[in-house]
Design a protein around this motif. Structure first.
Motif, short mmCIF file in Angstrom:
data_model
loop_
_atom_site.label_atom_id
_atom_site.label_comp_id
_atom_site.label_asym_id
_atom_site.label_seq_id
_atom_site.Cartn_x
_atom_site.Cartn_y
_atom_site.Cartn_z
N GLY A 39 -2.34 -12.12 -0.97
CA GLY A 39 -2.34 -13.66 -0.69
C GLY A 39 -2.67 -13.83 0.69
O GLY A 39 -3.01 -13.19 1.46
N GLU A 40 -2.28 -15.16 1.15
CA GLU A 40 -2.53 -16.05 2.20
C GLU A 40 -1.28 -15.72 3.12
O GLU A 40 -0.12 -15.63 2.75
CB GLU A 40 -3.20 -17.25 2.19
CG GLU A 40 -4.43 -17.21 1.29
CD GLU A 40 -5.58 -16.46 2.10
OE1 GLU A 40 -6.41 -16.31 1.10
OE2 GLU A 40 -5.54 -16.60 3.29
N GLY A 41 -1.39 -15.73 4.51
CA GLY A 41 -0.39 -15.73 5.34
C GLY A 41 0.41 -14.68 5.78
O GLY A 41 -0.07 -13.47 5.25
N GLN A 42 1.81 -14.74 5.69
CA GLN A 42 2.39 -13.34 6.38
C GLN A 42 2.74 -12.66 5.08
O GLN A 42 2.84 -12.91 3.97
CB GLN A 42 3.74 -13.94 6.90
CG GLN A 42 4.41 -12.96 7.42
CD GLN A 42 5.93 -13.32 7.93
OE1 GLN A 42 6.42 -14.49 7.72
NE2 GLN A 42 6.46 -12.40 8.75
N GLY A 43 2.54 -11.26 5.13
CA GLY A 43 2.71 -10.35 4.29
C GLY A 43 1.84 -9.33 4.53
O GLY A 43 1.35 -9.06 5.63
N ILE A 44 1.71 -8.13 3.51
CA ILE A 44 0.82 -6.91 3.88
C ILE A 44 -0.01 -6.88 2.48
O ILE A 44 0.28 -7.46 1.46
CB ILE A 44 1.73 -5.74 3.96
CG1 ILE A 44 2.63 -5.46 2.84
CG2 ILE A 44 2.46 -6.06 5.17
CD1 ILE A 44 3.18 -4.14 2.70
N ASP A 45 -1.36 -6.27 2.79
CA ASP A 45 -2.29 -6.15 1.87
C ASP A 45 -2.21 -4.30 1.84
O ASP A 45 -1.53 -3.70 2.35
CB ASP A 45 -3.63 -6.42 2.18
CG ASP A 45 -3.71 -8.05 2.25
OD1 ASP A 45 -4.26 -8.54 3.13
OD2 ASP A 45 -2.92 -8.55 1.35
N GLY A 46 -2.87 -3.99 0.79
CA GLY A 46 -3.06 -2.48 0.56
C GLY A 46 -4.42 -2.17 -0.14
O GLY A 46 -5.29 -2.61 0.09
N GLY A 47 -4.07 -1.07 -0.86
CA GLY A 47 -5.16 -0.14 -1.63
C GLY A 47 -4.72 0.40 -2.98
O GLY A 47 -3.67 0.57 -2.95
N LEU A 48 -5.74 0.39 -3.87
CA LEU A 48 -5.35 1.20 -5.04
C LEU A 48 -6.42 2.34 -4.91
O LEU A 48 -7.73 2.19 -4.82
CB LEU A 48 -5.77 0.22 -6.00
CG LEU A 48 -5.56 0.99 -7.59
CD1 LEU A 48 -4.74 -0.03 -8.27
CD2 LEU A 48 -6.81 1.34 -8.33
N ALA A 49 -5.87 3.50 -5.35
CA ALA A 49 -6.77 4.76 -5.43
C ALA A 49 -6.54 5.33 -6.76
O ALA A 49 -5.50 5.45 -7.39
CB ALA A 49 -6.25 5.74 -4.14
N GLN A 50 -7.63 6.25 -7.13
CA GLN A 50 -7.58 6.91 -8.42
C GLN A 50 -6.61 7.97 -8.07
O GLN A 50 -6.61 8.69 -6.97
CB GLN A 50 -8.86 7.65 -8.54
CG GLN A 50 -9.09 8.68 -9.58
CD GLN A 50 -9.02 7.93 -11.05
OE1 GLN A 50 -9.61 7.09 -11.09
NE2 GLN A 50 -8.03 8.46 -11.86
N ARG A 51 -5.57 8.20 -9.01
CA ARG A 51 -4.78 9.42 -8.90
C ARG A 51 -5.16 10.49 -9.04
O ARG A 51 -6.19 11.07 -9.82
CB ARG A 51 -3.65 9.00 -9.95
CG ARG A 51 -2.28 9.92 -9.92
CD ARG A 51 -1.45 9.91 -11.22
NE ARG A 51 -1.03 8.76 -11.57
CZ ARG A 51 -0.08 7.86 -10.91
NH1 ARG A 51 0.64 8.22 -9.68
NH2 ARG A 51 0.25 6.64 -11.33
N GLU A 52 -4.77 11.55 -8.21
CA GLU A 52 -5.19 12.93 -8.22
C GLU A 52 -3.97 13.75 -8.69
O GLU A 52 -2.83 13.64 -8.10
CB GLU A 52 -5.42 13.54 -6.76
CG GLU A 52 -6.63 12.86 -6.43
CD GLU A 52 -7.24 13.58 -4.93
OE1 GLU A 52 -6.78 14.44 -4.49
OE2 GLU A 52 -7.69 12.60 -4.24
N GLY A 53 -4.05 14.16 -9.86
CA GLY A 53 -2.95 15.17 -10.50
C GLY A 53 -2.23 14.05 -11.74
O GLY A 53 -2.89 13.30 -11.85
#
Length: 126
Positions: free
Chosen positions: A43-57
């Motif tokens: 979203g916009e403004g205060q907060g955090i962003d992230g990532g999505l990865a292919q699971r290993e295992g």
């Protein structure tokens, strides 16, 4: 004081996870580089962003003991989001509970077996 600046979701089926988080939270995903990795904008403004990865295992067993660092998100209506989570293929791990003077909290599982929390602030909760 340490503050979260990024989170990462691991998914056995990244496209399914992208559909889930787009449907429930309206997050956007952008493929990053040549690896199976997507940047997540929450979203916009205060907060955090992230990532999505292919699971290993292997995918974690549903309802197993906590094997993650759960991320909790503030929401306006935990009951509405609970219904949307279930409709999108997620599950309730712990129903909403009152935290006196804070609000309502619940923990949920996404389509990939990941645990996350929702917090609806309500200082009047007893």
């Amino acid at each position: 004081m340490p503050r979260p600046v990024h989170f990462e979701i691991h998914a056995s089926d990244p496209e399914r996870a992208i559909t889930f988080y787009t449907t429930v939270f309206e997050w956007s995903f952008e493929r990053w580089g040549t690896e199976p990795y997507w940047l997540i904008t929450t979203g916009e403004g205060q907060g955090i962003d992230g990532g999505l990865a292919q699971r290993e295992g292997p995918m974690p067993e549903p309802d197993a003991s906590v094997n993650a660092f759960p991320l909790t998100m503030e929401v306006d209506d935990i009951d509405l989001l609970t219904r949307e989570i279930e409709q999108a293929g997620g599950r309730v791990v712990t129903p909403k509970n009152a935290i006196r003077g804070i609000g309502w909290i619940g923990f949920f599982g996404d389509t990939e077996g990941n645990l996350f929390g929702l917090l609806q602030p309500d200082p009047a909760v007893e």
